[in-house]
Design a protein around this motif. Structure first.
Motif, PDB file in Angstrom:
ATOM      1  N   ARG A   1      -5.400   2.296   4.485  1.00  0.00           N
ATOM      2  CA  ARG A   1      -3.915   2.076   4.248  1.00  0.00           C
ATOM      3  C   ARG A   1      -3.470   2.338   2.863  1.00  0.00           C
ATOM      4  N   GLU A   2      -4.274   2.801   1.921  1.00  0.00           N
ATOM      5  CA  GLU A   2      -3.916   3.375   0.588  1.00  0.00           C
ATOM      6  C   GLU A   2      -3.882   4.425   0.446  1.00  0.00           C
ATOM      7  N   THR A   3      -4.205   5.335   1.531  1.00  0.00           N
ATOM      8  CA  THR A   3      -4.245   6.934   1.323  1.00  0.00           C
ATOM      9  C   THR A   3      -3.161   7.499   1.913  1.00  0.00           C
ATOM     10  N   VAL A   4      -2.979   8.844   1.745  1.00  0.00           N
ATOM     11  CA  VAL A   4      -1.922   9.756   2.074  1.00  0.00           C
ATOM     12  C   VAL A   4      -2.640  10.950   2.480  1.00  0.00           C
ATOM     13  N   ALA A   5      -2.259  11.662   3.479  1.00  0.00           N
ATOM     14  CA  ALA A   5      -2.787  12.882   3.870  1.00  0.00           C
ATOM     15  C   ALA A   5      -1.532  13.886   4.456  1.00  0.00           C
TER      16      ALA A   5
ATOM     17  N   ALA B   1      -4.762   8.332   8.096  1.00  0.00           N
ATOM     18  CA  ALA B   1      -4.300   7.991   6.641  1.00  0.00           C
ATOM     19  C   ALA B   1      -3.125   7.138   6.823  1.00  0.00           C
ATOM     20  N   GLY B   2      -2.975   6.061   5.651  1.00  0.00           N
ATOM     21  CA  GLY B   2      -1.922   5.154   5.643  1.00  0.00           C
ATOM     22  C   GLY B   2      -0.545   5.899   5.793  1.00  0.00           C
ATOM     23  N   LEU B   3      -0.170   6.963   5.154  1.00  0.00           N
ATOM     24  CA  LEU B   3       0.720   7.767   5.346  1.00  0.00           C
ATOM     25  C   LEU B   3       0.374   8.998   5.635  1.00  0.00           C
ATOM     26  N   GLY B   4       0.608   9.649   6.976  1.00  0.00           N
ATOM     27  CA  GLY B   4       0.267  10.940   7.225  1.00  0.00           C
ATOM     28  C   GLY B   4       1.378  11.868   7.481  1.00  0.00           C
ATOM     29  N   VAL B   5       1.618  12.919   6.735  1.00  0.00           N
ATOM     30  CA  VAL B   5       2.911  13.599   6.565  1.00  0.00           C
ATOM     31  C   VAL B   5       2.596  14.883   7.184  1.00  0.00           C
ATOM     32  N   ALA B   6       3.427  15.367   8.167  1.00  0.00           N
ATOM     33  CA  ALA B   6       3.206  16.779   8.771  1.00  0.00           C
ATOM     34  C   ALA B   6       4.426  17.620   7.750  1.00  0.00           C
TER      35      ALA B   6
ATOM     36  N   GLN C   1       0.778  -1.078   0.098  1.00  0.00           N
ATOM     37  CA  GLN C   1      -0.081  -0.157  -0.036  1.00  0.00           C
ATOM     38  C   GLN C   1       0.713   1.343  -0.013  1.00  0.00           C
ATOM     39  N   ARG C   2       1.966   1.131   0.699  1.00  0.00           N
ATOM     40  CA  ARG C   2       2.820   2.388   0.741  1.00  0.00           C
ATOM     41  C   ARG C   2       3.347   2.649  -0.579  1.00  0.00           C
TER      42      ARG C   2
ATOM     43  N   VAL D   1       7.612  14.005  -0.862  1.00  0.00           N
ATOM     44  CA  VAL D   1       6.288  12.861  -0.561  1.00  0.00           C
ATOM     45  C   VAL D   1       6.511  11.793  -1.288  1.00  0.00           C
ATOM     46  N   LEU D   2       7.082  11.998  -2.633  1.00  0.00           N
ATOM     47  CA  LEU D   2       7.283  10.792  -3.638  1.00  0.00           C
ATOM     48  C   LEU D   2       8.130   9.894  -3.095  1.00  0.00           C
ATOM     49  N   TYR D   3       9.339  10.484  -2.243  1.00  0.00           N
ATOM     50  CA  TYR D   3      10.201   9.507  -1.908  1.00  0.00           C
ATOM     51  C   TYR D   3       9.493   8.793  -0.796  1.00  0.00           C
ATOM     52  N   LEU D   4       8.692   9.066  -0.116  1.00  0.00           N
ATOM     53  CA  LEU D   4       7.974   8.436   0.777  1.00  0.00           C
ATOM     54  C   LEU D   4       7.337   6.907   0.141  1.00  0.00           C
TER      55      LEU D   4
END
Length: 290
Positions: free
Chosen positions: A236-240, A254-259, A77-78, A282-285
């Motif tokens: 798990r397939e989401t990004v915020a 969110a699957g990936l939650g970025v501050a 998912q990541r 974010v693309l690197y993550l």
């Protein structure tokens, strides 16, 4: 991740991880050899028995080295997200629009002070939003066009959305700001959905009255879940991505939650944080190479 990442810094990161029982299984450079970004992906193995102490030490080391250090579980998912949602003010754009409106109305300092308190989580967002909006009563709507024309995208925004669109990821703005400006960004970046607050206008003047429902922290989290449910997408397939205290609820689910370039409280509370590089980091993550 950083503007430059040297091997001494990598050694410090690897040493810290080893102290927590994690061993390096592979190391790969995701960034191009030349350019303004540097990113290395370290794949790790081992039992992580105390994630919270490691997370605190990662934040400390990030600050000491002037780098973004992010750790996250590996998963399919990541690497293949299907939905990405973003705050707007101070995330997609380098401004808080309500502060810009206040400057035009001659009350910039009063409104900016309330905004700062809200973003730091010191006061409730809904209450602060209504208080700030009330101060804009009587503002001429013609000001909106002038402010919209001057808004600057955050570093890396165009590159990030070009790639997300190429990947077929659905995108959305979930903003406590205003629909008027969010729709301009939607057109510019090719964003799928916009959810923001409406400015009530009567006879060409802002009324200062908030139109319900207000997009606050809980509404953002609810909208993320609603969009995922409507499209059959696992969370798990989401990004915020967001910068303020009113983004923490959506970052948490969110699957990936970025501050992103966030206030200390938000950076410490979110699971991942980007403070040095632009939005395209974010693309690197997601494991994407330049």
């Amino acid at each position: 991740m950083g503007r430059q990442v040297g091997y001494p810094a990598l050694r410090q990161v690897i040493t810290l991880l080893a102290e927590h029982g994690l061993s390096l299984s592979s190391l790969e450079r995701l960034s191009a050899a030349t350019g303004g970004n540097a990113c290395f992906e370290l794949c790790l193995q081992g039992p992580l028995e105390q994630p919270l102490p490691l997370r605190a030490q990662v934040l400390e080391l990030s600050a000491a080295l002037g780098l973004d250090i992010v750790y996250q579980p590996e998963s399919a998912q990541r690497r293949h997200p299907r939905l990405a949602v973003f705050d707007m003010d101070s995330t997609l754009i380098e401004a808080e629009v309500i502060d810009e409106l206040a400057k035009a109305a001659g009350i910039g300092e009063r409104v900016a002070a309330i905004t700062e308190q809200a973003m730091r989580g010191e006061i409730d967002f809904r209450a602060s939003f209504k208080a700030r909006l009330a101060l804009l009563d009587g503002l001429d709507v013609a000001v909106l066009d002038d402010i919209g024309a001057q808004l600057r995208l955050s570093e890396g925004a165009e590159r990030l959305f070009a790639e997300l669109n190429r990947m077929g990821v659905k995108t959305a703005i979930l903003s406590g700001g205003f629909t008027y400006f969010a729709k301009q960004l939607q057109k510019r970046l090719g964003i799928t959905y916009v959810f923001a607050n409406e400015l009530q206008v009567v006879d060409g003047k802002c009324t200062g009255v908030a139109v319900e429902p207000i997009v606050d922290a809980q509404r953002k989290a609810d909208l993320l879940q609603q969009l995922a449910r409507e499209h059959g997408i696992d969370l798990r397939e989401t990004v915020a991505v967001g910068d303020g205290a009113n983004d923490l609820a959506m970052l948490a689910i969110a699957g990936l939650g970025v501050a992103f370039r966030a206030k200390p409280l938000v950076r410490q509370s979110a699971r991942q944080a980007i403070s040095v590089l632009g939005l395209d980091a974010v693309l690197y993550l997601l494991g994407r190479r330049d």
